[in-house]
Design a protein around this motif. Structure first.
Motif, short mmCIF file in Angstrom:
data_model
loop_
_atom_site.label_atom_id
_atom_site.label_comp_id
_atom_site.label_asym_id
_atom_site.label_seq_id
_atom_site.Cartn_x
_atom_site.Cartn_y
_atom_site.Cartn_z
N GLN B 21 26.61 -19.03 23.42
CA GLN B 21 27.24 -19.13 22.10
C GLN B 21 28.41 -20.10 22.14
OE1 GLN B 21 26.14 -17.79 19.38
NE2 GLN B 21 27.85 -17.89 17.95
N ARG B 22 29.20 -20.02 23.20
CA ARG B 22 30.35 -20.93 23.34
C ARG B 22 29.87 -22.39 23.44
NH1 ARG B 22 34.72 -19.37 21.13
NH2 ARG B 22 36.14 -18.06 22.30
N ASN B 23 28.91 -22.63 24.32
CA ASN B 23 28.43 -24.01 24.47
C ASN B 23 27.78 -24.50 23.19
OD1 ASN B 23 29.29 -24.30 27.09
ND2 ASN B 23 27.33 -23.72 28.01
N GLY B 24 27.14 -23.58 22.48
CA GLY B 24 26.47 -23.95 21.23
C GLY B 24 27.44 -24.44 20.18
N GLU B 25 28.71 -24.04 20.30
CA GLU B 25 29.71 -24.52 19.34
C GLU B 25 29.85 -26.04 19.39
OE1 GLU B 25 33.40 -22.46 20.08
OE2 GLU B 25 32.44 -20.50 19.94
N TRP B 26 29.41 -26.66 20.51
CA TRP B 26 29.51 -28.11 20.62
C TRP B 26 28.42 -28.83 19.82
CZ3 TRP B 26 33.29 -31.13 22.21
CH2 TRP B 26 34.23 -30.63 23.11
N ILE B 32 29.73 -37.64 23.07
CA ILE B 32 28.77 -38.67 22.69
C ILE B 32 27.41 -38.00 22.55
CG2 ILE B 32 30.01 -40.52 23.93
CD1 ILE B 32 27.63 -40.50 25.89
N LEU B 33 26.51 -38.71 21.91
CA LEU B 33 25.21 -38.12 21.58
C LEU B 33 24.51 -37.49 22.79
CD1 LEU B 33 22.87 -37.78 19.50
CD2 LEU B 33 22.00 -39.95 20.37
N GLU B 34 24.46 -38.24 23.91
CA GLU B 34 23.72 -37.78 25.07
C GLU B 34 24.30 -36.49 25.64
OE1 GLU B 34 24.70 -40.82 24.50
OE2 GLU B 34 22.99 -42.18 24.69
N GLN B 35 25.64 -36.38 25.61
CA GLN B 35 26.26 -35.18 26.16
C GLN B 35 26.19 -34.02 25.17
OE1 GLN B 35 26.82 -35.06 29.20
NE2 GLN B 35 26.59 -37.25 29.55
N ASP B 36 26.12 -34.33 23.91
CA ASP B 36 25.89 -33.30 22.89
C ASP B 36 24.56 -32.61 23.17
OD1 ASP B 36 24.95 -32.18 20.27
OD2 ASP B 36 26.89 -32.93 19.61
N ILE B 37 23.55 -33.43 23.47
CA ILE B 37 22.22 -32.88 23.78
C ILE B 37 22.27 -32.11 25.09
CG2 ILE B 37 19.83 -33.49 24.32
CD1 ILE B 37 20.16 -35.88 22.43
N ALA B 38 22.99 -32.64 26.07
CA ALA B 38 23.05 -31.98 27.38
C ALA B 38 23.67 -30.58 27.27
CB ALA B 38 23.84 -32.83 28.37
N ILE B 39 24.79 -30.48 26.57
CA ILE B 39 25.48 -29.19 26.53
C ILE B 39 24.69 -28.18 25.69
CG2 ILE B 39 26.99 -29.71 24.54
CD1 ILE B 39 28.25 -27.86 27.61
N THR B 40 24.02 -28.64 24.64
CA THR B 40 23.22 -27.71 23.84
C THR B 40 21.93 -27.33 24.57
OG1 THR B 40 22.55 -29.64 22.55
CG2 THR B 40 24.13 -28.17 21.55
N ASN B 41 21.41 -28.23 25.42
CA ASN B 41 20.28 -27.85 26.29
C ASN B 41 20.67 -26.70 27.19
OD1 ASN B 41 18.17 -29.48 25.65
ND2 ASN B 41 18.52 -30.98 27.25
N ILE B 42 21.86 -26.82 27.77
CA ILE B 42 22.33 -25.77 28.68
C ILE B 42 22.51 -24.47 27.89
CG2 ILE B 42 24.32 -25.04 30.05
CD1 ILE B 42 24.58 -27.95 30.97
N SER B 43 23.03 -24.61 26.69
CA SER B 43 23.19 -23.45 25.82
C SER B 43 21.85 -22.75 25.61
CB SER B 43 23.79 -23.90 24.49
OG SER B 43 23.89 -22.81 23.61
N LEU B 44 20.81 -23.52 25.33
CA LEU B 44 19.50 -22.92 25.08
C LEU B 44 18.90 -22.32 26.35
CD1 LEU B 44 17.88 -25.44 22.59
CD2 LEU B 44 18.62 -23.11 22.14
N ASP B 45 19.15 -22.96 27.50
CA ASP B 45 18.69 -22.37 28.76
C ASP B 45 19.30 -20.98 28.94
OD1 ASP B 45 17.25 -24.61 29.40
OD2 ASP B 45 18.71 -25.41 30.82
N LEU B 46 20.61 -20.90 28.69
CA LEU B 46 21.30 -19.62 28.87
C LEU B 46 20.80 -18.58 27.88
CD1 LEU B 46 24.88 -21.02 29.49
CD2 LEU B 46 23.52 -19.74 31.14
N LEU B 47 20.54 -19.04 26.66
CA LEU B 47 20.02 -18.12 25.65
C LEU B 47 18.66 -17.57 26.08
CD1 LEU B 47 20.85 -17.06 22.86
CD2 LEU B 47 19.44 -18.84 21.85
N GLY B 48 17.85 -18.44 26.70
CA GLY B 48 16.55 -17.99 27.20
C GLY B 48 16.70 -16.93 28.28
N GLN B 49 17.66 -17.13 29.16
CA GLN B 49 17.92 -16.13 30.20
C GLN B 49 18.36 -14.81 29.57
OE1 GLN B 49 20.79 -17.54 33.07
NE2 GLN B 49 19.83 -19.55 33.19
#
Lengths: 122, 245
Positions: B21-26, B32-49
């Protein structure tokens, strides 16, 4: 008064740095990361294909960014990153002399052979 | 509801959900665009766990428990996540450092958990370990980049250490339920400290020698931030019970 208009089409990366994608001056590079072209191999045995470009501070970050931007949906098994400034492109103005002469030379196409079914990816 | 295994699974799930949820706030706000995608990817990985753990906990609880009821309908002091993951984003440095501290911990934890007696926990850990190793690699690179970067990024990384270090001790103090099931977290403390020391040295950041370590999150006693997170996270389900997409 003479104007020189440089028009870049998608995929054309000029050598002279006149394109918007090539920040060359010191002040610009300070605030903008270089552009990288990304190539992805979708599975073993196939070629790396150009999938797009992205910004990154160095090669390691380019590969990581490519992983996040271009392989999220299982698109690939291997990534190449090449800094865009090292790509030399043909000039769109040369299109006539480069490509049109081949249009009427059908005999250059290898379409007159029978391929065995076992040969894939041709 | 109160047996140690159930508490332990929820502890693992809550850690992943709250950090997601915290990472998803980003999302949409990345530097920058690429890091926006990276941090939200991590957010979704954690959500899956988190989903895997909640589903497992719900199946053990029976009754009407579902992954959604566990994520959306518990109150603050029923959450057993560590204090670290609920700390605010503040800036990129603090977000990165929080991720790095947590991913290092999570990697060592899952590495041991995949050998757990509980087959389901072992399977979830083994599956998650691959993505966690990427989170770790990504956040480690960023910690070094920022710590060893410009004067501004160095200053912000020092601020981040000051803000977050006090929440790292809790990760390695076993809660009552951790004494009975799962991985003995006190055993991974040395490996964590050693790895973090190496990376922080490379980043040119010195760690505090003695700090009072905050505790309580794993027992349901949280910082003031968790309430706000849950208010946003749970609002729709509380306002419109049983609604679905």
């Amino acid at each position: 008064m003479a104007f020189q208009i440089n028009k870049n089409f998608y995929g054309d990366i000029p050598d002279d740095g006149s394109g918007a994608t090539l920040p060359q001056t010191a002040t610009e590079t300070k605030n903008e990361w270089p552009l990288w072209e990304i190539f992805i191999r979708s599975k073993q045995g196939l070629d790396h294909k150009h999938v797009g470009s992205l910004h990154a501070a160095d090669a390691a970050m380019a590969i990581e960014n490519a992983r996040d931007v271009y392989t999220r949906r299982m698109e690939g098994v291997s990534i190449w990153a090449v800094e865009s400034k090292y790509v030399h492109a043909s000039n769109p103005d040369d299109a006539e002399s480069f490509y049109e002469p081949s249009e009427d030379k059908i005999y250059r196409h290898p379409t007159f052979y029978q391929l065995p079914d076992e040969v894939n990816h041709m | 509801m109160n047996d140690p295994l159930n508490k332990y699974i929820l502890h693992l799930a809550d850690n992943a959900l709250i950090l997601a949820q915290r990472n998803g706030e980003w999302c949409g706000h990345g530097p920058i665009l690429e890091q926006d995608i990276a941090i939200t990817n991590i957010s979704l990985d954690l959500l899956g766990q988190a989903r895997n753990f909640y589903q497992y906990a719900a199946s053990l609880q029976g009754n009407d428990a579902t992954e959604d009821s566990l994520a959306y309908l518990r109150i603050e002091n029923e959450y057993r996540n560590g204090l670290l993951v609920e700390q605010p984003n503040i800036d990129w440095a603090q977000t990165i450092l929080r991720q790095y501290f947590f991913s290092t911990y999570q990697y060592l934890l899952y590495e041991k958990l995949q050998a757990a007696d509980d087959a389901q926990l072992a399977a979830i850990a083994a599956k998650a370990l691959k993505e966690v190793s990427y989170h770790l690699r990504w956040s480690r690179e960023w910690v070094i980049r920022l710590g060893d970067g410009t004067a501004e990024s160095h200053r912000r990384m020092i601020q981040a250490v000051d803000a977050l270090w006090r929440y790292t001790g809790e990760l390695f103090i076993p809660a009552d339920y951790e004494n009975q099931v799962g991985v003995d977290v006190s055993l991974i403390k040395d490996a964590w400290t050693e790895q973090v020391n190496v990376v922080m040295a490379e980043a040119g950041i010195s760690l505090p020698e003695k700090t009072y370590m905050q505790t309580g999150g794993k027992q349901g006693i949280h910082t003031e931030h968790l309430g706000y997170i849950l208010a946003e996270l749970q609002y729709v389900q509380r306002a419109y019970p049983n609604s679905s997409w």
